[in-house]
Design an enzyme around this catalytic site. Sequence first.
Site, PDB file in Angstrom:
ATOM      1  N   ARG A 122      37.005 -32.629  42.575  1.00  0.00           N
ATOM      2  CA  ARG A 122      36.392 -31.508  42.404  1.00  0.00           C
ATOM      3  C   ARG A 122      37.701 -30.263  41.958  1.00  0.00           C
ATOM      4  NH1 ARG A 122      33.780 -32.254  47.437  1.00  0.00           N
ATOM      5  NH2 ARG A 122      31.727 -32.755  47.091  1.00  0.00           N
ATOM      6  N   LYS A 144      37.805 -24.584  28.085  1.00  0.00           N
ATOM      7  CA  LYS A 144      36.832 -25.377  27.704  1.00  0.00           C
ATOM      8  C   LYS A 144      37.046 -26.781  27.723  1.00  0.00           C
ATOM      9  CE  LYS A 144      33.569 -22.313  25.192  1.00  0.00           C
ATOM     10  NZ  LYS A 144      33.303 -22.147  23.825  1.00  0.00           N
ATOM     11  N   GLU A 186      41.110 -23.698  11.669  1.00  0.00           N
ATOM     12  CA  GLU A 186      41.011 -22.512  12.915  1.00  0.00           C
ATOM     13  C   GLU A 186      41.822 -21.294  13.054  1.00  0.00           C
ATOM     14  OE1 GLU A 186      38.498 -23.349  15.149  1.00  0.00           O
ATOM     15  OE2 GLU A 186      38.101 -25.089  15.446  1.00  0.00           O
ATOM     16  N   LYS A 228      42.708 -15.393  20.849  1.00  0.00           N
ATOM     17  CA  LYS A 228      42.118 -16.445  21.552  1.00  0.00           C
ATOM     18  C   LYS A 228      42.136 -15.855  23.332  1.00  0.00           C
ATOM     19  CE  LYS A 228      39.745 -20.540  22.871  1.00  0.00           C
ATOM     20  NZ  LYS A 228      39.575 -21.977  22.568  1.00  0.00           N
ATOM     21  N   GLU A 238      31.783 -17.121  28.144  1.00  0.00           N
ATOM     22  CA  GLU A 238      31.033 -17.007  26.983  1.00  0.00           C
ATOM     23  C   GLU A 238      29.803 -16.540  27.343  1.00  0.00           C
ATOM     24  OE1 GLU A 238      31.528 -20.082  24.155  1.00  0.00           O
ATOM     25  OE2 GLU A 238      29.503 -20.141  23.564  1.00  0.00           O
ATOM     26  N   ARG A 242      32.945 -14.150  23.459  1.00  0.00           N
ATOM     27  CA  ARG A 242      33.487 -15.347  23.292  1.00  0.00           C
ATOM     28  C   ARG A 242      32.844 -16.149  22.204  1.00  0.00           C
ATOM     29  NH1 ARG A 242      36.765 -19.865  27.141  1.00  0.00           N
ATOM     30  NH2 ARG A 242      37.162 -21.211  25.655  1.00  0.00           N
ATOM     31  N   ASN A 246      32.973 -18.980  17.794  1.00  0.00           N
ATOM     32  CA  ASN A 246      32.373 -19.988  17.196  1.00  0.00           C
ATOM     33  C   ASN A 246      32.093 -19.780  15.743  1.00  0.00           C
ATOM     34  OD1 ASN A 246      31.925 -21.858  19.151  1.00  0.00           O
ATOM     35  ND2 ASN A 246      30.663 -20.120  20.454  1.00  0.00           N
ATOM     36  N   HIS A 249      30.911 -22.606  13.539  1.00  0.00           N
ATOM     37  CA  HIS A 249      30.562 -23.816  14.255  1.00  0.00           C
ATOM     38  C   HIS A 249      29.205 -24.155  14.216  1.00  0.00           C
ATOM     39  CE1 HIS A 249      34.486 -22.813  15.468  1.00  0.00           C
ATOM     40  NE2 HIS A 249      34.523 -24.062  16.567  1.00  0.00           N
ATOM     41  N   HIS A 253      29.121 -28.048  13.510  1.00  0.00           N
ATOM     42  CA  HIS A 253      28.787 -28.892  14.492  1.00  0.00           C
ATOM     43  C   HIS A 253      27.658 -29.621  13.913  1.00  0.00           C
ATOM     44  CE1 HIS A 253      30.566 -26.847  18.477  1.00  0.00           C
ATOM     45  NE2 HIS A 253      31.305 -27.438  17.642  1.00  0.00           N
ATOM     46  N   HIS A 267      36.689 -31.921  12.580  1.00  0.00           N
ATOM     47  CA  HIS A 267      36.047 -30.735  13.173  1.00  0.00           C
ATOM     48  C   HIS A 267      36.564 -29.353  12.542  1.00  0.00           C
ATOM     49  CE1 HIS A 267      34.756 -28.138  16.212  1.00  0.00           C
ATOM     50  NE2 HIS A 267      36.080 -27.263  16.426  1.00  0.00           N
TER      51      HIS A 267
HETATM   52  P1  NAD Z   1      42.242 -35.302  17.587  1.00  0.00           P
HETATM   53  O1  NAD Z   1      42.553 -35.088  18.768  1.00  0.00           O
HETATM   54  O2  NAD Z   1      41.038 -36.402  17.265  1.00  0.00           O
HETATM   55  O3  NAD Z   1      43.476 -35.384  16.803  1.00  0.00           O
HETATM   56  C1  NAD Z   1      43.522 -35.741  15.419  1.00  0.00           C
HETATM   57  C2  NAD Z   1      44.105 -37.008  15.003  1.00  0.00           C
HETATM   58  O4  NAD Z   1      45.393 -36.675  15.145  1.00  0.00           O
HETATM   59  C3  NAD Z   1      44.161 -38.043  16.047  1.00  0.00           C
HETATM   60  O5  NAD Z   1      44.027 -39.267  15.261  1.00  0.00           O
HETATM   61  C4  NAD Z   1      45.192 -38.038  16.989  1.00  0.00           C
HETATM   62  O6  NAD Z   1      45.654 -39.346  17.224  1.00  0.00           O
HETATM   63  C5  NAD Z   1      46.291 -37.760  15.883  1.00  0.00           C
HETATM   64  N1  NAD Z   1      47.665 -36.871  16.335  1.00  0.00           N
HETATM   65  C6  NAD Z   1      47.478 -36.132  17.378  1.00  0.00           C
HETATM   66  N2  NAD Z   1      48.486 -35.267  17.401  1.00  0.00           N
HETATM   67  C7  NAD Z   1      49.411 -36.017  16.394  1.00  0.00           C
HETATM   68  C8  NAD Z   1      50.635 -35.793  15.962  1.00  0.00           C
HETATM   69  N3  NAD Z   1      51.516 -34.863  16.296  1.00  0.00           N
HETATM   70  N4  NAD Z   1      51.111 -36.502  14.953  1.00  0.00           N
HETATM   71  C9  NAD Z   1      50.289 -37.251  14.179  1.00  0.00           C
HETATM   72  N5  NAD Z   1      48.964 -37.671  14.525  1.00  0.00           N
HETATM   73  C10 NAD Z   1      48.756 -36.904  15.618  1.00  0.00           C
HETATM   74  O7  NAD Z   1      41.319 -33.914  16.798  1.00  0.00           O
HETATM   75  P2  NAD Z   1      41.904 -32.374  16.982  1.00  0.00           P
HETATM   76  O8  NAD Z   1      41.719 -31.836  15.546  1.00  0.00           O
HETATM   77  O9  NAD Z   1      42.933 -32.113  17.536  1.00  0.00           O
HETATM   78  O10 NAD Z   1      40.718 -31.827  17.860  1.00  0.00           O
HETATM   79  C11 NAD Z   1      39.297 -31.941  17.613  1.00  0.00           C
HETATM   80  C12 NAD Z   1      38.756 -31.771  19.096  1.00  0.00           C
HETATM   81  O11 NAD Z   1      38.862 -30.566  19.705  1.00  0.00           O
HETATM   82  C13 NAD Z   1      37.160 -31.822  18.940  1.00  0.00           C
HETATM   83  O12 NAD Z   1      36.498 -32.618  20.014  1.00  0.00           O
HETATM   84  C14 NAD Z   1      36.664 -30.223  19.257  1.00  0.00           C
HETATM   85  O13 NAD Z   1      35.424 -30.466  19.963  1.00  0.00           O
HETATM   86  C15 NAD Z   1      37.560 -29.892  19.950  1.00  0.00           C
HETATM   87  N6  NAD Z   1      37.811 -28.554  20.095  1.00  0.00           N
HETATM   88  C16 NAD Z   1      37.763 -27.893  21.542  1.00  0.00           C
HETATM   89  C17 NAD Z   1      38.068 -26.695  21.727  1.00  0.00           C
HETATM   90  C18 NAD Z   1      37.844 -26.101  22.938  1.00  0.00           C
HETATM   91  O14 NAD Z   1      37.828 -24.771  23.247  1.00  0.00           O
HETATM   92  N7  NAD Z   1      38.041 -26.739  24.180  1.00  0.00           N
HETATM   93  C19 NAD Z   1      38.204 -25.700  20.400  1.00  0.00           C
HETATM   94  C20 NAD Z   1      38.473 -26.497  19.246  1.00  0.00           C
HETATM   95  C21 NAD Z   1      38.024 -27.785  19.243  1.00  0.00           C
HETATM   96  N1  GLY Z   2      36.565 -22.805  20.294  1.00  0.00           N
HETATM   97  C1  GLY Z   2      35.751 -21.870  20.960  1.00  0.00           C
HETATM   98  C2  GLY Z   2      36.174 -21.134  22.341  1.00  0.00           C
HETATM   99  O1  GLY Z   2      37.072 -21.789  22.947  1.00  0.00           O
HETATM  100  O2  GLY Z   2      35.518 -20.401  22.912  1.00  0.00           O
END
Ligand code: NAD
Ligand code: GLY
Length: 371
Positions: A122, A144, A186, A228, A238, A242, A246, A249, A253, A267
């Site tokens: 939990r 998130k 972003e 942020k 949200e 918040r 998006n 997005h 998406h 993304h």
């Molecule tokens: P990712 O985590 O897939 O990383 C992208 C690639 O880079 C992967 O292949 C990873 O292995 C590689 N990588 C990571 N760090 C590296 C480094 N320092 N050097 C070389 N390679 C490296 O993708 P991302 O773009 O970081 O994140 C995308 C995800 O984030 C999506 O799933 C999206 O929905 C999520 N997201 C979440 C929020 C939130 O608020 N929680 C906000 C925006 C995006």
């Molecule tokens: N990336 C959108 C949020 O964190 O709300």
Amino acid sequence: MTQAVSLDLGSRSYRIEIEAGLISSTPKLIAPFLRRQRVYILTDEVVEALYVDDLSSILVEAGIEVAYLALPSGEAEKNWSNLIRSVEWLLDQQVERNDLVIALGGGVIGDLAGFAAAILRRGVNYIQIPTTLLAQVDSSVGGKTGINSTQGKNLIGAFHQPSLVLIDVDTLDSLPERQLLAGYGEVAKYGLLGDEEFFWWLEENGPAFASGDEDARIRAIEWSVTTKAQVVEEDEREGDRRVLLNLGHTFGHALETATGYSSRLLHGEGVTIGCALAFELSARLGLGNREAPQRVRRHFDRMGLKSRLSDIPGDLPSAETLISLMWQDKKVVDGRLRFVLPHGIGATFVTDEVPQAELMGLLNDHLGAKL
Ligand code: NAD
Ligand code: GLY
């Protein structure tokens, strides 16, 4: 240069530290959060090869035991089976409620590890060490967490704030250029959605950022994270404000789902295309400044960012199908699609009054240009 941003959420407040080489200070910075001298790192196989040895040695030298699990890398891995694998591994390690999980990697690992930490016993504590630009400016901050469903992005998840976010900008040096630019999308989003001064600064300093200027990187990340943090402080779950984060997005998406979360579209690339479309839609509807779409596209083009449907390789589904994918968006309320649209750069609003015909017209024009 060192920067720190505080995110104030009462008992769930935390700091976001930003510095070059910060990973080497991990033992000192996590000390206040360690009940036992042990940590559990969740990462992916790409980041494992780059950073796990260094981070583990630094921790072990400081007397902290380390166990880690590396998952396959990529968006398609943000799924149920890797969530189960992570949670079962953490249970196997006998992680206690007051232990510390470390999410080391990009947004995929940050979201998945954060969700595993949220549901394990939990809720166990976790910290984020984001290694992609996208994760540093967005996903590691704000709590998130979650995974994707075959029905859409991030549909399964929970709010679970980290105890600390450590942003080591040196990790951007190993990031492929395409990933860096996707993350920059972003960064630009923060200027577009609420701070024209930041967008001006990016128009001036974006190229220095892209070419590796450390001060420019730290400044842009700090500005993004501060923006942020302010939004999350006002509206953690949200309810209203918040939603503005998006921007781009709803389109993004749907495009990610249409391209199967594959390497055809990252993304952050979906977000830049989505932002460009949102500016265009708003101008077409007479709600947004008519010059803004060109200004946005000019900056995106100069930075080498994707901004058109024709920038996506391969076939896309019809406008009707793209719109049907938008209905899985979490912003759908009372059966109405909601869009974040701009009045201009730095001024956004939420509306559920986008006529279907305008949306269809915009998408068809872009899909036509792709043929
Ligand atoms: P990712 O985590 O897939 O990383 C992208 C690639 O880079 C992967 O292949 C990873 O292995 C590689 N990588 C990571 N760090 C590296 C480094 N320092 N050097 C070389 N390679 C490296 O993708 P991302 O773009 O970081 O994140 C995308 C995800 O984030 C999506 O799933 C999206 O929905 C999520 N997201 C979440 C929020 C939130 O608020 N929680 C906000 C925006 C995006
Ligand atoms: N990336 C959108 C949020 O964190 O709300």
